[in-house]
Design an enzyme around this catalytic site. Structure first.
Site, PDB file in Angstrom:
ATOM      1  CB  CYS A 112      -4.192  -3.058   4.176  1.00 53.58           C
ATOM      2  SG  CYS A 112      -4.411  -1.964   5.584  1.00 53.58           S
ATOM      3  CG  HIS A 113      -0.644   0.263   5.571  1.00 50.10           C
ATOM      4  ND1 HIS A 113      -1.865   0.060   6.183  1.00 50.10           N
ATOM      5  CD2 HIS A 113      -0.299   1.546   5.843  1.00 50.10           C
ATOM      6  CE1 HIS A 113      -2.232   1.172   6.806  1.00 50.10           C
ATOM      7  NE2 HIS A 113      -1.304   2.090   6.610  1.00 50.10           N
TER       8      HIS A 113
END
Length: 179
Positions: A112-113
């Protein structure tokens, strides 16, 4: 499934981690026999989030970042969430841990991030990676070859895009540790 009873995995997270991106990989690794250690800036519980909108479960770190000895671990797993990697990339010790794992060519998995932390650690130039769509330009600016795939494996580096990719992410980490 691989038997990972000898595998030692470090996860690092801070407030704002996406709960499923921490708990699901940890559960899968432990089910495969790995020992998983969670590290953060302090050992006080850290706040998980569901979709960066609502508070969810907390997690209690086992050790602080300062207590981490990279030599004690075979792999590093970095859960996402927006706030979590944003906080970690401002922590010199977190960045150093990522750099040390990459320098030692140990498994590093980020979802994800979390690849923001890889960019901050300056370890993705020329590497093939993925991440959440809103950070892909940051990854490109850090010199990575960014693709839109559920899991990307580039030597010791494993990246995924979002919670929907967790099954493939977990499978890739377990397979890499099983080698």
């Amino acid at each position: 499934m691989a038997d990972l009873k000898e595998a030692r995995v470090l996860m690092i997270a801070a407030d704002g981690f996406e709960t499923v991106e921490l708990f699901e990989p940890r559960k899968a690794l432990e089910a495969a026999g790995a020992t998983v250690t969670l590290a953060s800036m302090k050992t006080d519980p850290i706040q998980g989030m569901k979709g960066d909108i609502e508070k969810a479960e907390t997690a209690t770190p086992d050790v602080t970042l300062e207590e981490v000895d990279v030599d004690d671990y075979d792999a590093l797993v970095l859960p996402g969430g927006v706030a979590n990697p944003d906080k970690l990339r401002t922590e010199a010790r977190a960045v150093e841990i990522v750099q040390d794992f990459m320098d030692d060519e140990k498994i590093v998995a980020a979802i994800c991030h979390a690849p923001w932390l890889l960019a901050e650690a300056d370890v993705i130039e020329g590497r093939r990676v993925t991440g959440f769509e809103s950070i892909r330009t940051d990854l490109e600016n850090a010199g990575a070859d960014v693709v839109n795939e559920e899991v990307v494996i580039d030597e010791n580096l494993i990246t995924s895009r979002c919670p929907d990719d967790i099954p493939a992410f977990n499978e890739a980490i377990i397979a890499a540790l099983g080698k």
